[in-house]
Write a protein that holds these residues in place. Structure first.
Motif, PDB file in Angstrom:
ATOM      1  N   ASP A  76      35.843  21.652  39.326  1.00  0.00           N
ATOM      2  CA  ASP A  76      36.802  20.683  38.804  1.00  0.00           C
ATOM      3  C   ASP A  76      38.211  21.099  39.213  1.00  0.00           C
ATOM      4  O   ASP A  76      38.776  22.058  38.689  1.00  0.00           O
ATOM      5  N   ALA A  77      38.791  20.367  40.159  1.00  0.00           N
ATOM      6  CA  ALA A  77      40.101  20.727  40.717  1.00  0.00           C
ATOM      7  C   ALA A  77      41.221  20.698  39.682  1.00  0.00           C
ATOM      8  O   ALA A  77      42.234  21.374  39.851  1.00  0.00           O
ATOM      9  N   ASP A  78      41.047  19.922  38.614  1.00  0.00           N
ATOM     10  CA  ASP A  78      42.073  19.882  37.569  1.00  0.00           C
ATOM     11  C   ASP A  78      42.051  21.135  36.703  1.00  0.00           C
ATOM     12  O   ASP A  78      43.050  21.525  36.133  1.00  0.00           O
ATOM     13  N   VAL A  79      40.873  21.766  36.587  1.00  0.00           N
ATOM     14  CA  VAL A  79      40.674  22.879  35.660  1.00  0.00           C
ATOM     15  C   VAL A  79      40.618  24.224  36.393  1.00  0.00           C
ATOM     16  O   VAL A  79      41.330  25.159  36.042  1.00  0.00           O
ATOM     17  N   ILE A  80      39.745  24.351  37.365  1.00  0.00           N
ATOM     18  CA  ILE A  80      39.515  25.560  38.161  1.00  0.00           C
ATOM     19  C   ILE A  80      39.349  26.814  37.293  1.00  0.00           C
ATOM     20  O   ILE A  80      40.181  27.718  37.287  1.00  0.00           O
ATOM     21  N   LEU A  81      38.276  26.848  36.533  1.00  0.00           N
ATOM     22  CA  LEU A  81      37.948  28.060  35.789  1.00  0.00           C
ATOM     23  C   LEU A  81      37.304  29.064  36.737  1.00  0.00           C
ATOM     24  O   LEU A  81      36.477  28.701  37.571  1.00  0.00           O
ATOM     25  N   VAL A  82      37.691  30.317  36.601  1.00  0.00           N
ATOM     26  CA  VAL A  82      37.125  31.398  37.410  1.00  0.00           C
ATOM     27  C   VAL A  82      36.067  32.100  36.567  1.00  0.00           C
ATOM     28  O   VAL A  82      36.333  32.492  35.426  1.00  0.00           O
ATOM     29  N   PHE A  83      34.877  32.243  37.134  1.00  0.00           N
ATOM     30  CA  PHE A  83      33.756  32.895  36.470  1.00  0.00           C
ATOM     31  C   PHE A  83      33.406  34.188  37.194  1.00  0.00           C
ATOM     32  O   PHE A  83      33.528  34.270  38.414  1.00  0.00           O
ATOM     33  N   LYS A  84      32.965  35.168  36.436  1.00  0.00           N
ATOM     34  CA  LYS A  84      32.410  36.389  37.006  1.00  0.00           C
ATOM     35  C   LYS A  84      30.950  36.466  36.561  1.00  0.00           C
ATOM     36  O   LYS A  84      30.665  36.399  35.368  1.00  0.00           O
ATOM     37  N   ALA A  85      30.051  36.544  37.531  1.00  0.00           N
ATOM     38  CA  ALA A  85      28.627  36.713  37.259  1.00  0.00           C
ATOM     39  C   ALA A  85      28.298  38.186  37.455  1.00  0.00           C
ATOM     40  O   ALA A  85      28.669  38.777  38.474  1.00  0.00           O
ATOM     41  N   GLU A  86      27.607  38.774  36.487  1.00  0.00           N
ATOM     42  CA  GLU A  86      27.261  40.189  36.565  1.00  0.00           C
ATOM     43  C   GLU A  86      25.807  40.405  36.189  1.00  0.00           C
ATOM     44  O   GLU A  86      25.350  39.905  35.164  1.00  0.00           O
ATOM     45  N   MET A  87      25.107  41.172  37.008  1.00  0.00           N
ATOM     46  CA  MET A  87      23.769  41.592  36.638  1.00  0.00           C
ATOM     47  C   MET A  87      23.900  42.666  35.567  1.00  0.00           C
ATOM     48  O   MET A  87      24.954  43.250  35.381  1.00  0.00           O
ATOM     49  N   GLU A  88      22.812  42.959  34.875  1.00  0.00           N
ATOM     50  CA  GLU A  88      22.821  43.917  33.760  1.00  0.00           C
ATOM     51  C   GLU A  88      23.535  45.222  34.095  1.00  0.00           C
ATOM     52  O   GLU A  88      24.260  45.752  33.294  1.00  0.00           O
ATOM     53  N   ASN A  89      23.323  45.733  35.264  1.00  0.00           N
ATOM     54  CA  ASN A  89      23.839  47.068  35.596  1.00  0.00           C
ATOM     55  C   ASN A  89      25.102  47.037  36.454  1.00  0.00           C
ATOM     56  O   ASN A  89      25.390  47.980  37.151  1.00  0.00           O
ATOM     57  N   CYS A  90      25.861  45.952  36.409  1.00  0.00           N
ATOM     58  CA  CYS A  90      27.050  45.854  37.252  1.00  0.00           C
ATOM     59  C   CYS A  90      28.211  46.605  36.618  1.00  0.00           C
ATOM     60  O   CYS A  90      28.453  46.559  35.463  1.00  0.00           O
TER      61      CYS A  90
END
Length: 90
Positions: A76-90
Motif C-alpha cells: 500500500d503506497a499510502d501506508v508502506i509499513l515495513v515488516f521484519k520476518a524472523e525464523m525462531e533462531n534469527c
C-alpha cells in the motif's frame, strides 16, 4: 531444520514510511506469529510476506539480510509499513 515441521516465523512491524496510517489499524511495534495470526494480518501485507516466508522456510537467504531474516514492505503506497520476518533462531 526439523523435517515435517515448519519453522516458526515472527513478523514485526518495524517502520511506517507512507503518508497515512494503516487502513487495517496496524502500527509500528506490532508482532505476529505468521501461522497463528494470519487472519489478523492485512491481506496486502500477507501477499507481500508470502515469498519471503517461503524463502526462509525452505533454507534460502536474501542478499544483504541476516540469515533467517527478511525485511519487506506492504504494497500500500499510502501506508508502506515495513515488516521484519524472523525464523525462531534469527
Amino acid at each position: 531444520m526439523n523435517r515435517g515441521k515448519r519453522p516458526k516465523i515472527k513478523l514485526t512491524i518495524t517502520d511506517r514510511r507512507g503518508k497515512t496510517g494503516c487502513h487495517r489499524g496496524h502500527h509500528v511495534g506490532e508482532v505476529f506469529d505468521y501461522d497463528e495470526d494470519r487472519g489478523k494480518i492485512c491481506p496486502m501485507a500477507m501477499h507481500c510476506a508470502f515469498p519471503y516466508i517461503d524463502i526462509l522456510r525452505y533454507g534460502g537467504s536474501l542478499p544483504g539480510q541476516p540469515e533467517g531474516c527478511a525485511e519487506f514492505c506492504c504494497s500500500d503506497a499510502d501506508v508502506i509499513l515495513v515488516f521484519k520476518a524472523e525464523m525462531e533462531n534469527c
